[in-house]
Scaffold this active site. Sequence first.
Site, PDB file in Angstrom:
ATOM      1  CE  LYS A 167       2.974  -2.496  -4.732  1.00 14.66           C
ATOM      2  NZ  LYS A 167       2.377  -1.971  -3.226  1.00 14.66           N
ATOM      3  CD  GLN A 169       1.224  -8.054  -2.531  1.00 17.33           C
ATOM      4  OE1 GLN A 169       1.716  -9.323  -3.132  1.00 17.33           O
ATOM      5  NE2 GLN A 169      -0.277  -8.866  -2.627  1.00 17.33           N
ATOM      6  N   GLY A 215      -4.714  -4.758  -4.098  1.00 12.59           N
ATOM      7  CA  GLY A 215      -5.618  -4.056  -4.797  1.00 12.59           C
ATOM      8  C   GLY A 215      -5.572  -2.813  -5.703  1.00 12.59           C
ATOM      9  CG  HIS A 216      -3.936   0.262  -9.200  1.00 10.72           C
ATOM     10  ND1 HIS A 216      -3.939   0.743 -10.049  1.00 10.72           N
ATOM     11  CD2 HIS A 216      -3.683   1.943  -8.077  1.00 10.72           C
ATOM     12  CE1 HIS A 216      -3.367   2.003 -10.152  1.00 10.72           C
ATOM     13  NE2 HIS A 216      -3.663   2.845  -8.996  1.00 10.72           N
ATOM     14  CG  ASP A 271      -1.801  -1.016   1.085  1.00 10.28           C
ATOM     15  OD1 ASP A 271      -2.079  -1.626   0.523  1.00 10.28           O
ATOM     16  OD2 ASP A 271      -2.132  -1.565   2.410  1.00 10.28           O
TER      17      ASP A 271
HETATM   18  P1  IMP Z   1      -2.419 -12.486   1.943  1.00 13.33           P
HETATM   19  O1  IMP Z   1      -1.240 -11.781   0.632  1.00 13.33           O
HETATM   20  O2  IMP Z   1      -3.596 -12.616   1.610  1.00 13.33           O
HETATM   21  O3  IMP Z   1      -2.114 -14.126   2.013  1.00 13.33           O
HETATM   22  O4  IMP Z   1      -2.202 -11.688   3.217  1.00 13.33           O
HETATM   23  C1  IMP Z   1      -0.764 -12.495   4.102  1.00 13.33           C
HETATM   24  C2  IMP Z   1      -0.391 -11.088   4.778  1.00 13.33           C
HETATM   25  O5  IMP Z   1      -0.424 -10.034   3.905  1.00 13.33           O
HETATM   26  C3  IMP Z   1      -1.442 -10.164   5.549  1.00 13.33           C
HETATM   27  O6  IMP Z   1      -1.177  -9.190   6.608  1.00 13.33           O
HETATM   28  C4  IMP Z   1      -2.849  -9.067   3.640  1.00 13.33           C
HETATM   29  O7  IMP Z   1      -3.115  -8.328   5.238  1.00 13.33           O
HETATM   30  C5  IMP Z   1      -0.828  -8.676   3.616  1.00 13.33           C
HETATM   31  N1  IMP Z   1      -1.344  -8.171   2.214  1.00 13.33           N
HETATM   32  C6  IMP Z   1      -1.514  -8.665   0.757  1.00 13.33           C
HETATM   33  N2  IMP Z   1      -1.722  -8.596  -0.388  1.00 13.33           N
HETATM   34  C7  IMP Z   1      -1.635  -6.897   0.618  1.00 13.33           C
HETATM   35  C8  IMP Z   1      -1.486  -5.658   0.034  1.00 13.33           C
HETATM   36  O8  IMP Z   1      -2.392  -5.448  -1.258  1.00 13.33           O
HETATM   37  N3  IMP Z   1      -1.029  -4.462   0.607  1.00 13.33           N
HETATM   38  C9  IMP Z   1      -0.872  -4.744   2.091  1.00 13.33           C
HETATM   39  N4  IMP Z   1      -0.939  -5.425   2.055  1.00 13.33           N
HETATM   40  C10 IMP Z   1      -1.342  -7.246   2.072  1.00 13.33           C
END
Ligand code: IMP
Length: 419
Positions: A28, A212, A52-53, A25
């Site tokens: 990017k 991420q 998510g963008h 977040d």
């Molecule tokens: P997962 O990727 O859904 O398995 O989540 C694993 C960790 O990564 C969690 O703490 C999520 O909140 C974090 N996370 C996954 N995708 C994002 C993103 O796009 N932005 C911020 N945090 C993310």
Amino acid sequence: MFIYHSNIFITMPKNIAIIGMQWGDEGKGKVVDFLAENVDVIARFNGGNNAGHTIVAGGKKTILHHIPSGILHKNKLNIIGNGVVIDPKVILEEIDTLKKAGVEVSPKNLLISENAHVILPTHIEEDKKTGGKIGTTSRGIGPAYADKAARRGLRFCQFSDKKIFSEKFFRENFFKEYLEYAQKLAPFMADTPLIISNNLDKSKKILFEGAQGALLDIDHGTYPYVTSSNTTIGGVCTGLGIGPKKIQSSIGILKAYTTRVGEGPFPTELKDELGEIIRMKGHEFGSTTGRPRRVGWLDVLIARYSARINGLDSIAVTKLDVLSGLKKIKICVAYNHNGKKIDDFTTKLDVLENCEPVYEEMDGWDEDLAKMTKYEQLPSNARKYIKRIEELAKAPISIISIGPGREQTIVLRKEFLFY
Ligand code: IMP
């Protein structure tokens, strides 16, 4: 193209990797959107619809999860690499929403790697059951990557092969629905490493888009509070199938403060009213899950760590405008752990959970930065903040973002960008 800088000629890059430096977040999408105007190809290398963008297309707000934001620019090729995991239902919804907003989406401008893995309903169910202690996005990301690593996953080329998919899944209650999705998506499938290689050979301009951030990297992040892919620079090579020497430049995206969604250590977290003020002002709510993001001061140990493990060429500082109006701004410059000063970031949970941040305090500024177009227009305290980040992070700052709009971008060092 060459440009003359500090008495030397510098070759401007033909391709740039965009890497999140914190816990995701960082903005990017905004930087990719800004740079995409000048490129031919935008290739996403990791993650799935956990990302998510938010974009505005045809006057309508759309949230893209898999598709690179280059899709909004005409005549660009958007690639979803083999390192990405794809939820067929969600990507078809994304394609549909874009088409309804008047955006062209076809195999002419969107390709999906035949080796990307498919997220199935069983992955989502499992994530909902087991992802709670990590605070995952419940999108099935971890279980899909787990199946990939355990060599029982489903590649896109098998998914779209009617015979293979039928043999494997005919007993599942989602079989019919997913067979239909597979047929709809099949025309987008391609040998994307070959296509990227051909584009590199032709000196086309390419953006390698990460999802991420570095601290969510499965290897280099705050494990186990991480996502299940390589969010760092190596992910460009494995997630797209290109050699490391082909990456000509990398820009790390660093938010002017820190946020984190989900569980896990966060040394500079602000649990007070100030955290709430920054959260509201920065709209710090997850664009995938709507969860309030945890907010804290900038942690320069993280910035330096990310710059080091990614070998970043430069940094884009985002959301500087959100800090306007604060009397004092703090930067974490070290941790105190059991009476010992720590200067380098560590992923050891015990240290991160039990350390005290050591802060440097700087004076803030009141001015609204939204309409400023040049570095010199920024208030002197904002410039001091930028300079201090540069010194402490040990990497040059190439871009400052002062709002969500494309035009709210100040370029400091264009030698790190495309011409
Ligand atoms: P997962 O990727 O859904 O398995 O989540 C694993 C960790 O990564 C969690 O703490 C999520 O909140 C974090 N996370 C996954 N995708 C994002 C993103 O796009 N932005 C911020 N945090 C993310």
